[in-house]
Structure formats: structure tokens, C-alpha cells
Write a protein that holds these residues in place. Structure first.
Motif, PDB file in Angstrom:
ATOM      1  N   ILE A  98       2.731  13.884   3.127  1.00 59.43           N
ATOM      2  CA  ILE A  98       3.558  12.741   3.508  1.00 59.43           C
ATOM      3  C   ILE A  98       2.924  11.452   3.012  1.00 59.43           C
ATOM      4  O   ILE A  98       1.717  11.235   3.176  1.00 59.43           O
ATOM      5  N   ASN A  99       3.741  10.605   2.391  1.00 54.98           N
ATOM      6  CA  ASN A  99       3.331   9.282   1.943  1.00 54.98           C
ATOM      7  C   ASN A  99       3.897   8.278   2.941  1.00 54.98           C
ATOM      8  O   ASN A  99       5.118   8.137   3.051  1.00 54.98           O
ATOM      9  N   TYR A 100       3.012   7.608   3.662  1.00 61.91           N
ATOM     10  CA  TYR A 100       3.427   6.607   4.649  1.00 61.91           C
ATOM     11  C   TYR A 100       3.481   5.249   3.964  1.00 61.91           C
ATOM     12  O   TYR A 100       2.510   4.829   3.330  1.00 61.91           O
ATOM     13  N   TYR A 101       4.606   4.572   4.055  1.00 63.84           N
ATOM     14  CA  TYR A 101       4.778   3.286   3.397  1.00 63.84           C
ATOM     15  C   TYR A 101       3.878   2.227   4.033  1.00 63.84           C
ATOM     16  O   TYR A 101       3.557   2.299   5.212  1.00 63.84           O
ATOM     17  N   THR A 102       3.535   1.243   3.227  1.00 67.67           N
ATOM     18  CA  THR A 102       2.772   0.107   3.741  1.00 67.67           C
ATOM     19  C   THR A 102       3.668  -0.736   4.645  1.00 67.67           C
ATOM     20  O   THR A 102       4.896  -0.645   4.593  1.00 67.67           O
ATOM     21  N   THR A 103       3.056  -1.570   5.439  1.00 72.42           N
ATOM     22  CA  THR A 103       3.800  -2.457   6.335  1.00 72.42           C
ATOM     23  C   THR A 103       4.732  -3.359   5.532  1.00 72.42           C
ATOM     24  O   THR A 103       5.879  -3.581   5.921  1.00 72.42           O
ATOM     25  N   GLU A 104       4.273  -3.828   4.372  1.00 67.81           N
ATOM     26  CA  GLU A 104       5.078  -4.710   3.531  1.00 67.81           C
ATOM     27  C   GLU A 104       6.340  -4.023   3.003  1.00 67.81           C
ATOM     28  O   GLU A 104       7.338  -4.676   2.735  1.00 67.81           O
ATOM     29  N   LYS A 105       6.290  -2.701   2.864  1.00 67.64           N
ATOM     30  CA  LYS A 105       7.452  -1.940   2.389  1.00 67.64           C
ATOM     31  C   LYS A 105       8.271  -1.377   3.547  1.00 67.64           C
ATOM     32  O   LYS A 105       9.102  -0.502   3.355  1.00 67.64           O
ATOM     33  N   ASP A 158      -1.246   5.166   3.494  1.00 68.11           N
ATOM     34  CA  ASP A 158      -1.960   6.421   3.265  1.00 68.11           C
ATOM     35  C   ASP A 158      -1.010   7.557   2.907  1.00 68.11           C
ATOM     36  O   ASP A 158       0.169   7.531   3.253  1.00 68.11           O
ATOM     37  N   SER A 159      -1.570   8.573   2.259  1.00 69.52           N
ATOM     38  CA  SER A 159      -0.911   9.862   2.077  1.00 69.52           C
ATOM     39  C   SER A 159      -1.752  10.881   2.830  1.00 69.52           C
ATOM     40  O   SER A 159      -2.976  10.794   2.816  1.00 69.52           O
ATOM     41  N   GLY A 193       8.381   6.459   5.433  1.00 70.94           N
ATOM     42  CA  GLY A 193       7.672   7.298   4.474  1.00 70.94           C
ATOM     43  C   GLY A 193       8.558   8.384   3.912  1.00 70.94           C
ATOM     44  O   GLY A 193       9.736   8.498   4.259  1.00 70.94           O
ATOM     45  N   ASN A 194       7.954   9.169   3.022  1.00 68.97           N
ATOM     46  CA  ASN A 194       8.651  10.325   2.466  1.00 68.97           C
ATOM     47  C   ASN A 194       7.646  11.445   2.286  1.00 68.97           C
ATOM     48  O   ASN A 194       6.446  11.223   2.338  1.00 68.97           O
ATOM     49  N   GLY A 195       8.168  12.645   2.111  1.00 73.25           N
ATOM     50  CA  GLY A 195       7.255  13.774   2.003  1.00 73.25           C
ATOM     51  C   GLY A 195       7.835  14.939   1.247  1.00 73.25           C
ATOM     52  O   GLY A 195       9.018  14.929   0.854  1.00 73.25           O
TER      53      GLY A 195
END
Length: 103
Positions: A11-18, A58-59, A92-94
Motif C-alpha cells: 500500500i502506498n499512503y499519500y502524503t498530507t499535501e496530496k 510511506d509505502s 492511498g492505493n495498493g
């Protein structure tokens, strides 16, 4: 009764800015999982085996248990992608990397 792990995913967790996570999360974090071609969103409990905390941006490799998804579990396959969201939107996406046979 202990819930069984259904799959492992990257899983790729998006940054706060995104629009992603605002603060770090730990094992037990619950979010909504939206799979392609599926109209229903499922709540998933995440278990982080390689780290205690996951930070925005993070991923991580995550073990996931879906709640009330018994009828959907047979549709899961390795390589299936998904989006992860919470009340604020998509965070996020995964990609499913492994399926557990205890389904």
C-alpha cells in the motif's frame, strides 16, 4: 473470535499535501477499500508486520482483513489493485501481493 487475514498488499499512503494521511497510523488502522468493478466499499483492518508506524508518504507491506466481505473474497486475485480511503477522501492505493488460503 479472531478475524483471519485475507490478503497481503503493498500500500502506498499519500502524503498530507496530496490528501493522504495527516498523522502516522499503526496496526489495527481501519480504512475503506474500494476494488475495481465493485460498487461496495469494504472496511479493512490493517496489520503492519514490518514496522510499528506508517507515516504519510510511506509505502508498506500490509496484512489486510476485510470486514463483512465473505461473498466478495472469491473475487480477489493477486495483482488486483484498490484505493484506500477514509472520511477525508482517498488516502492511498495498493496492490494485492498474496492471498491467504484461509478464506
Amino acid at each position: 473470535m479472531k478475524k483471519l487475514v485475507h490478503f497481503k498488499a503493498l500500500i502506498n499512503y499519500y502524503t498530507t499535501e496530496k490528501g493522504g494521511l495527516v498523522s502516522p497510523v499503526s496496526t489495527g488502522f481501519r480504512a475503506s477499500f474500494q476494488f475495481p468493478f465493485e460498487l461496495i466499499t469494504y472496511i479493512g483492518i490493517q496489520n503492519f508486520t514490518q514496522t510499528e508506524l506508517v507515516f504519510p508518504g510511506d509505502s508498506a507491506t500490509v496484512e489486510v482483513t476485510l470486514i463483512n466481505a465473505e461473498l466478495f473474497l472469491e473475487k480477489l486475485y493477486m495483482g488486483m489493485d484498490f484505493e484506500l480511503s477514509d472520511n477525508s477522501g482517498i488516502i492511498g492505493n495498493g496492490l494485492i501481493t498474496d492471498l491467504y488460503s484461509n478464506r
